[in-house]
Enzyme design. Structure first.
Site, PDB file in Angstrom:
ATOM      1  N   SER A 150      27.931  15.403  42.096  1.00 32.60           N
ATOM      2  CA  SER A 150      27.746  16.821  41.810  1.00 32.60           C
ATOM      3  C   SER A 150      28.317  17.662  42.959  1.00 32.60           C
ATOM      4  O   SER A 150      29.496  17.533  43.278  1.00 32.60           O
ATOM      5  CB  SER A 150      26.266  17.108  41.567  1.00 32.60           C
ATOM      6  OG  SER A 150      26.068  18.363  40.975  1.00 32.60           O
TER       7      SER A 150
ATOM      8  N   ARG B 145      14.885  27.068  39.026  1.00 34.99           N
ATOM      9  CA  ARG B 145      14.892  25.605  38.960  1.00 34.99           C
ATOM     10  C   ARG B 145      14.704  25.124  37.524  1.00 34.99           C
ATOM     11  O   ARG B 145      15.351  24.165  37.093  1.00 34.99           O
ATOM     12  CB  ARG B 145      13.789  25.043  39.857  1.00 34.99           C
ATOM     13  CG  ARG B 145      13.632  23.531  39.802  1.00 34.99           C
ATOM     14  CD  ARG B 145      14.875  22.814  40.291  1.00 34.99           C
ATOM     15  NE  ARG B 145      14.630  21.385  40.448  1.00 34.99           N
ATOM     16  CZ  ARG B 145      15.542  20.512  40.845  1.00 34.99           C
ATOM     17  NH1 ARG B 145      16.766  20.916  41.127  1.00 34.99           N
ATOM     18  NH2 ARG B 145      15.237  19.232  40.972  1.00 34.99           N
TER      19      ARG B 145
ATOM     20  N   ASP C 108      26.984  13.999  30.286  1.00 33.37           N
ATOM     21  CA  ASP C 108      26.937  15.036  31.320  1.00 33.37           C
ATOM     22  C   ASP C 108      27.667  16.276  30.802  1.00 33.37           C
ATOM     23  O   ASP C 108      28.888  16.285  30.707  1.00 33.37           O
ATOM     24  CB  ASP C 108      27.588  14.515  32.603  1.00 33.37           C
ATOM     25  CG  ASP C 108      27.494  15.495  33.765  1.00 33.37           C
ATOM     26  OD1 ASP C 108      27.066  16.644  33.555  1.00 33.37           O
ATOM     27  OD2 ASP C 108      27.869  15.100  34.891  1.00 33.37           O
TER      28      ASP C 108
ATOM     29  N   HIS D 251      23.579  14.628  33.430  1.00 33.20           N
ATOM     30  CA  HIS D 251      24.172  14.775  34.757  1.00 33.20           C
ATOM     31  C   HIS D 251      23.408  14.008  35.825  1.00 33.20           C
ATOM     32  O   HIS D 251      24.001  13.413  36.722  1.00 33.20           O
ATOM     33  CB  HIS D 251      24.225  16.262  35.121  1.00 33.20           C
ATOM     34  CG  HIS D 251      24.804  16.550  36.457  1.00 33.20           C
ATOM     35  ND1 HIS D 251      26.124  16.289  36.771  1.00 33.20           N
ATOM     36  CD2 HIS D 251      24.248  17.072  37.591  1.00 33.20           C
ATOM     37  CE1 HIS D 251      26.362  16.649  38.023  1.00 33.20           C
ATOM     38  NE2 HIS D 251      25.242  17.115  38.542  1.00 33.20           N
ATOM     39  N   ASP D 252      22.092  14.019  35.733  1.00 32.02           N
ATOM     40  CA  ASP D 252      21.264  13.379  36.761  1.00 32.02           C
ATOM     41  C   ASP D 252      21.334  11.860  36.744  1.00 32.02           C
ATOM     42  O   ASP D 252      20.669  11.208  37.566  1.00 32.02           O
ATOM     43  CB  ASP D 252      19.802  13.814  36.618  1.00 32.02           C
ATOM     44  CG  ASP D 252      19.454  14.961  37.553  1.00 32.02           C
ATOM     45  OD1 ASP D 252      20.346  15.413  38.294  1.00 32.02           O
ATOM     46  OD2 ASP D 252      18.295  15.414  37.546  1.00 32.02           O
TER      47      ASP D 252
END
EC number: 2.3.1.31
Length: 389
Positions: free
Chosen positions: A161, A231, A327, A360-361
């Site tokens: 990232s 967040r 992602d 993505h994580d």
């Protein structure tokens, strides 16, 4: 945890629990904003031992809300390092074999100079008086840290990232100092969609009445609600629809029927609220503004006349890019465009697209295909570098 909640400042910002390297007025950091940052400091962690030839050093670059505690217990949260599953004795990045360095980026909030750090000119936290920081500024500071260790050439630079952006900047700005590069789940520029999500988060922070133009430390109360919402919004982009459906679906949270109110009826609502509340315990709101801005400003092609291949002209660095099918923050086509540019530049490059629904994580999770790709690339590069197993 209390270090960030209590008092008027974050103790970790000035006196971190990790080693710190301080630079005085004689060694200022040149910033893309056109100013010099001086004095400044870099907080970092190291693992393993640097060999006599200084040829076994690996630099790990952290993501947006990461830090230097990549393979040790985080002193603020008490949780394991964010990549302990990958880095450590006997692990894929074996600290019995490699010397691993990870620094908190400039603009961060765990010891490297950032908006929560004390401004020596005022004796108060910088707040928004700190110049805007770019990815290239972060890498310049890391380069000064690497110089401190007497390392002429890093064996590998890797990260995911925002960390992947730093990897690309390293390979472009200091190609002679990077033997191999492993950018994961990243892009050579931030898309308009990603900038849009970041702007929503920044506006949430700045709309919080406790933000006070970034001078909240002086008022003794931080903009926790705004940062929590930021967040929550960002965290959605780190996941995937399939993963959310599998984990939460439309399941209710600790109840058998809808309340016909605005409490967290659904598990996904409760989950996001939890993510927001725990995040404010470990991160600074102004740093969130600075970190997201640095990603938004990143555009490697624009920095080289609009042609991405020119960013890697003449490079001898070995590359491996990794992307994930689910992602949607940095979709596979972003990595492919980098691969095409590297091919055009005549670079040695491999590319791995991993089939997963974890979004993505996935780069932070226990993902066997990712570990296999990293293991294979590191092993091949080590043999080419002449590093013994």
């Amino acid at each position: 945890m209390a270090a960030l909640r209590a008092g008027k400042t974050n103790n970790e910002a000035d006196q971190p629990s990790s080693p710190v390297l301080r630079f005085g007025a004689d060694k200022p950091l040149k910033l893309d904003a056109g100013t010099l940052l001086s004095p400044f400091q870099i907080a970092y962690q190291t693992y393993g031992t640097l060999n006599d030839a200084r040829s076994n050093a690996i630099l790990v670059c952290h993501a947006l809300t990461g830090d230097q505690h990549v393979a040790n217990t985080n002193p603020v949260t008490g949780k394991p390092g964010w990549w302990e599953v990958l880095i450590g004795p006997g692990r894929i990045i074996d600290t019995n074999r490699f010397f691993v360095i990870c620094s908190n980026v400039i603009g961060g909030c765990l010891g490297s100079t950032g908006p929560a750090s004390t401004n020596p000119a005022t004796g108060k936290p910088y707040g928004l008086d700190l110049p805007v920081i770019t990815i290239r500024d972060m890498v310049r500071a890391q380069q000064m840290l690497i110089d401190h260790f007497g390392i002429e050439k890093l064996f590998c630079v890797l990260g995911g990232s925002m960390g992947g952006m730093q990897v690309l900047e390293w390979a472009s700005s200091y190609p002679e100092r990077v033997f191999s590069a492993l950018p994961i789940a990243t892009g050579a520029r931030h898309s308009s969609q990603n900038i849009a999500f970041h702007e929503v988060g920044r506006q949430a922070v700045m709309a919080d009445p406790d933000w006070h133009g970034g001078k909240y430390f002086e008022n003794g109360k931080r903009p926790e609600k705004g940062l929590a919402v930021a967040r929550m919004a960002a965290h959605i982009t780190y996941l995937s629809e399939a993963a959310l459906h599998r984990k939460f679906g439309r399941n209710l949270q600790d109840r058998e029927a809808l309340t016909f109110g605005f409490d967290a009826d659904f598990q996904i609502e409760s989950y996001l609220r939890h993510q927001g509340m725990t995040f404010v315990d470990r991160f600074d709101a102004n740093s969130y503004l600075y970190m997201t801005r640095s990603m938004d400003y990143f555009d490697l092609a624009a920095d080289h006349g609009g042609r991405l291949a020119d960013a890697f002209a003449g490079t001898k660095t070995r590359f491996c890019l990794v992307s994930f099918t689910s992602d949607w923050l940095f979709p596979t086509e972003e990595s492919r465009s980098i691969v095409h540019a590297l091919n055009a530049a005549g670079a040695s490059v491999s590319f791995v697209e991993i089939e997963t629904d974890r979004g993505h994580d996935a780069f932070l999770l226990d993902e066997p295909e990712l570990f296999a790709a990293i293991n294979g690339f590191i092993g091949s590069a080590a043999r080419a570098r002449g590093l013994s197993a």
